[in-house]
Design a protein around this motif. Structure first.
Motif, PDB file in Angstrom:
ATOM      1  N   GLU A 241     -38.949 -82.871  43.157  1.00  0.00           N
ATOM      2  CA  GLU A 241     -39.369 -84.272  43.206  1.00  0.00           C
ATOM      3  C   GLU A 241     -38.295 -85.154  43.834  1.00  0.00           C
ATOM      4  O   GLU A 241     -38.606 -86.103  44.550  1.00  0.00           O
ATOM      5  CB  GLU A 241     -39.777 -84.753  41.821  1.00  0.00           C
ATOM      6  CG  GLU A 241     -41.079 -84.106  41.382  1.00  0.00           C
ATOM      7  CD  GLU A 241     -41.601 -84.636  40.059  1.00  0.00           C
ATOM      8  OE1 GLU A 241     -41.238 -85.768  39.678  1.00  0.00           O
ATOM      9  OE2 GLU A 241     -42.383 -83.922  39.432  1.00  0.00           O
TER      10      GLU A 241
ATOM     11  N   TYR B 268     -38.519 -84.580  47.503  1.00  0.00           N
ATOM     12  CA  TYR B 268     -39.704 -85.272  48.014  1.00  0.00           C
ATOM     13  C   TYR B 268     -39.416 -86.765  48.201  1.00  0.00           C
ATOM     14  O   TYR B 268     -39.816 -87.362  49.209  1.00  0.00           O
ATOM     15  CB  TYR B 268     -40.882 -85.059  47.061  1.00  0.00           C
ATOM     16  CG  TYR B 268     -42.159 -85.706  47.532  1.00  0.00           C
ATOM     17  CD1 TYR B 268     -42.932 -85.107  48.526  1.00  0.00           C
ATOM     18  CD2 TYR B 268     -42.588 -86.912  46.999  1.00  0.00           C
ATOM     19  CE1 TYR B 268     -44.100 -85.698  48.971  1.00  0.00           C
ATOM     20  CE2 TYR B 268     -43.759 -87.511  47.434  1.00  0.00           C
ATOM     21  CZ  TYR B 268     -44.509 -86.903  48.419  1.00  0.00           C
ATOM     22  OH  TYR B 268     -45.666 -87.495  48.864  1.00  0.00           O
ATOM     23  N   GLN B 269     -38.721 -87.376  47.252  1.00  0.00           N
ATOM     24  CA  GLN B 269     -38.383 -88.797  47.352  1.00  0.00           C
ATOM     25  C   GLN B 269     -37.481 -89.067  48.560  1.00  0.00           C
ATOM     26  O   GLN B 269     -37.669 -90.065  49.264  1.00  0.00           O
ATOM     27  CB  GLN B 269     -37.713 -89.293  46.062  1.00  0.00           C
ATOM     28  CG  GLN B 269     -38.627 -89.303  44.864  1.00  0.00           C
ATOM     29  CD  GLN B 269     -39.814 -90.224  45.049  1.00  0.00           C
ATOM     30  OE1 GLN B 269     -39.706 -91.307  45.604  1.00  0.00           O
ATOM     31  NE2 GLN B 269     -40.972 -89.784  44.600  1.00  0.00           N
TER      32      GLN B 269
ATOM     33  N   TYR C 248     -39.211 -82.314  53.475  1.00  0.00           N
ATOM     34  CA  TYR C 248     -40.588 -81.941  53.123  1.00  0.00           C
ATOM     35  C   TYR C 248     -40.767 -80.420  53.166  1.00  0.00           C
ATOM     36  O   TYR C 248     -41.455 -79.847  52.327  1.00  0.00           O
ATOM     37  CB  TYR C 248     -41.600 -82.590  54.067  1.00  0.00           C
ATOM     38  CG  TYR C 248     -41.930 -84.033  53.799  1.00  0.00           C
ATOM     39  CD1 TYR C 248     -42.132 -84.530  52.510  1.00  0.00           C
ATOM     40  CD2 TYR C 248     -42.087 -84.918  54.874  1.00  0.00           C
ATOM     41  CE1 TYR C 248     -42.453 -85.859  52.295  1.00  0.00           C
ATOM     42  CE2 TYR C 248     -42.420 -86.247  54.656  1.00  0.00           C
ATOM     43  CZ  TYR C 248     -42.601 -86.710  53.366  1.00  0.00           C
ATOM     44  OH  TYR C 248     -42.941 -88.025  53.163  1.00  0.00           O
TER      45      TYR C 248
ATOM     46  N   VAL D 237     -39.429 -78.869  50.065  1.00  0.00           N
ATOM     47  CA  VAL D 237     -40.341 -79.098  48.940  1.00  0.00           C
ATOM     48  C   VAL D 237     -41.560 -78.182  49.063  1.00  0.00           C
ATOM     49  O   VAL D 237     -42.009 -77.596  48.072  1.00  0.00           O
ATOM     50  CB  VAL D 237     -40.787 -80.574  48.866  1.00  0.00           C
ATOM     51  CG1 VAL D 237     -41.804 -80.777  47.754  1.00  0.00           C
ATOM     52  CG2 VAL D 237     -39.593 -81.480  48.659  1.00  0.00           C
TER      53      VAL D 237
ATOM     54  N   GLY E 133     -41.418 -76.428  45.744  1.00  0.00           N
ATOM     55  CA  GLY E 133     -41.929 -77.377  44.764  1.00  0.00           C
ATOM     56  C   GLY E 133     -43.088 -76.842  43.947  1.00  0.00           C
ATOM     57  O   GLY E 133     -43.658 -75.789  44.243  1.00  0.00           O
ATOM     58  N   SER E 134     -43.433 -77.598  42.902  1.00  0.00           N
ATOM     59  CA  SER E 134     -44.624 -77.278  42.130  1.00  0.00           C
ATOM     60  C   SER E 134     -45.831 -77.412  43.050  1.00  0.00           C
ATOM     61  O   SER E 134     -45.749 -78.019  44.116  1.00  0.00           O
ATOM     62  CB  SER E 134     -44.758 -78.237  40.940  1.00  0.00           C
ATOM     63  OG  SER E 134     -45.067 -79.543  41.414  1.00  0.00           O
TER      64      SER E 134
ATOM     65  N   LYS F   4     -48.486 -79.256  43.008  1.00  0.00           N
ATOM     66  CA  LYS F   4     -48.881 -80.625  43.326  1.00  0.00           C
ATOM     67  C   LYS F   4     -47.896 -81.274  44.296  1.00  0.00           C
ATOM     68  O   LYS F   4     -48.288 -81.829  45.323  1.00  0.00           O
ATOM     69  CB  LYS F   4     -48.992 -81.444  42.048  1.00  0.00           C
ATOM     70  CG  LYS F   4     -49.493 -82.845  42.259  1.00  0.00           C
ATOM     71  CD  LYS F   4     -49.664 -83.554  40.921  1.00  0.00           C
ATOM     72  CE  LYS F   4     -50.163 -84.956  41.094  1.00  0.00           C
ATOM     73  NZ  LYS F   4     -50.341 -85.622  39.804  1.00  0.00           N
ATOM     74  N   VAL F   5     -46.601 -81.207  43.994  1.00  0.00           N
ATOM     75  CA  VAL F   5     -45.599 -81.838  44.852  1.00  0.00           C
ATOM     76  C   VAL F   5     -45.548 -81.137  46.207  1.00  0.00           C
ATOM     77  O   VAL F   5     -45.450 -81.779  47.251  1.00  0.00           O
ATOM     78  CB  VAL F   5     -44.211 -81.844  44.169  1.00  0.00           C
ATOM     79  CG1 VAL F   5     -43.144 -82.366  45.103  1.00  0.00           C
ATOM     80  CG2 VAL F   5     -44.250 -82.678  42.902  1.00  0.00           C
TER      81      VAL F   5
ATOM     82  N   TYR G  54     -48.394 -82.366  48.369  1.00  0.00           N
ATOM     83  CA  TYR G  54     -48.112 -83.674  48.963  1.00  0.00           C
ATOM     84  C   TYR G  54     -47.147 -83.522  50.147  1.00  0.00           C
ATOM     85  O   TYR G  54     -47.313 -84.160  51.181  1.00  0.00           O
ATOM     86  CB  TYR G  54     -47.500 -84.633  47.945  1.00  0.00           C
ATOM     87  CG  TYR G  54     -48.436 -85.152  46.894  1.00  0.00           C
ATOM     88  CD1 TYR G  54     -49.810 -85.230  47.103  1.00  0.00           C
ATOM     89  CD2 TYR G  54     -47.949 -85.601  45.682  1.00  0.00           C
ATOM     90  CE1 TYR G  54     -50.663 -85.725  46.131  1.00  0.00           C
ATOM     91  CE2 TYR G  54     -48.788 -86.105  44.696  1.00  0.00           C
ATOM     92  CZ  TYR G  54     -50.137 -86.165  44.933  1.00  0.00           C
ATOM     93  OH  TYR G  54     -50.976 -86.663  43.977  1.00  0.00           O
TER      94      TYR G  54
ATOM     95  N   ASN H 178     -55.719 -81.513  46.947  1.00  0.00           N
ATOM     96  CA  ASN H 178     -55.168 -82.584  47.776  1.00  0.00           C
ATOM     97  C   ASN H 178     -56.256 -83.137  48.683  1.00  0.00           C
ATOM     98  O   ASN H 178     -56.450 -82.688  49.807  1.00  0.00           O
ATOM     99  CB  ASN H 178     -53.969 -82.090  48.582  1.00  0.00           C
ATOM    100  CG  ASN H 178     -53.221 -83.229  49.247  1.00  0.00           C
ATOM    101  OD1 ASN H 178     -53.821 -84.198  49.697  1.00  0.00           O
ATOM    102  ND2 ASN H 178     -51.908 -83.115  49.298  1.00  0.00           N
TER     103      ASN H 178
END
Length: 188
Positions: free
Chosen positions: A9, A12-13, A35, A38, A42-43, A45-46, A49, A85
């Motif tokens: 996360e 991602y930020q 990106y 991530v 990442g998980s 969901k993340v 995105y 998504n």
């Protein structure tokens, strides 16, 4: 520090900061780097995105990233494959509707992705994700003869009345507001 430590996360930020920053701080190459990390770590969901936003970076191009619609479609597809998504599904619908990054324009494929986006947004709404109004696209596809005739929803019926009451040049520049159309027809 958290991003350097592999916290998805936080990465991602940082990616969003460089992707969405104003001109002086915007750096798509740096955003793509973060990106991508991530998307790999990442998980679900993340990562989803991040994959969609990778597609956006390649769609936009600039700031050290070459515009490449085919790569954008690849990332949108990866993001949409999880079935959650709906922004990526919507973006794929746009790509197929207008023939960007795909072998050829395909209204049936566009319809399928818009329908998936509609269903995912309806059944699993995500307050953090932007809302996508696929209904005006449904109306354009229906007018072009590519829409599945079994699909009906109250807002879709409203979008058809909007489409048929306006010129096609007016549609692309005007937001669609349909009001309450739930009692126009019983479509169950």
């Amino acid at each position: 520090k958290a991003a350097d430590g592999g916290h998805a996360e936080a990465m991602y930020q940082i990616a969003q900061y460089f992707h969405l920053a104003r001109r002086a701080n915007k750096n798509l190459a740096t955003a793509v780097k973060w990106y991508t990390k991530v998307a790999e770590k990442g998980s679900i969901k993340v990562a989803s995105y991040a994959m969609n936003n990778l597609g956006e970076c390649f769609k936009e191009g600039g700031d050290g990233v070459e515009q490449n619609w085919a790569t954008a479609v690849k990332w949108y597809t990866k993001a949409a494959e999880g079935g959650r998504n709906y922004t990526a599904m919507y973006n794929l619908g746009l790509c197929y509707e207008f023939g960007n990054g795909v072998r050829r324009k395909n209204l049936n494929e566009a319809w399928m992705w818009y329908k998936k986006a509609h269903d995912a947004q309806t059944t699993n709404p995500d307050p953090a994700a932007p809302k996508q109004d696929a209904h005006r696209h449904f109306a354009r596809l229906e007018k072009a003869g590519a829409l599945d005739p079994t699909f009906r929803s109250p807002r879709y019926v409203g979008s058809l009345s909007y489409l048929y009451s306006t010129s096609s040049s007016h549609i692309s520049h005007t937001p669609c507001h349909f009001g309450n159309t739930s009692n126009w027809l019983d479509l169950k």
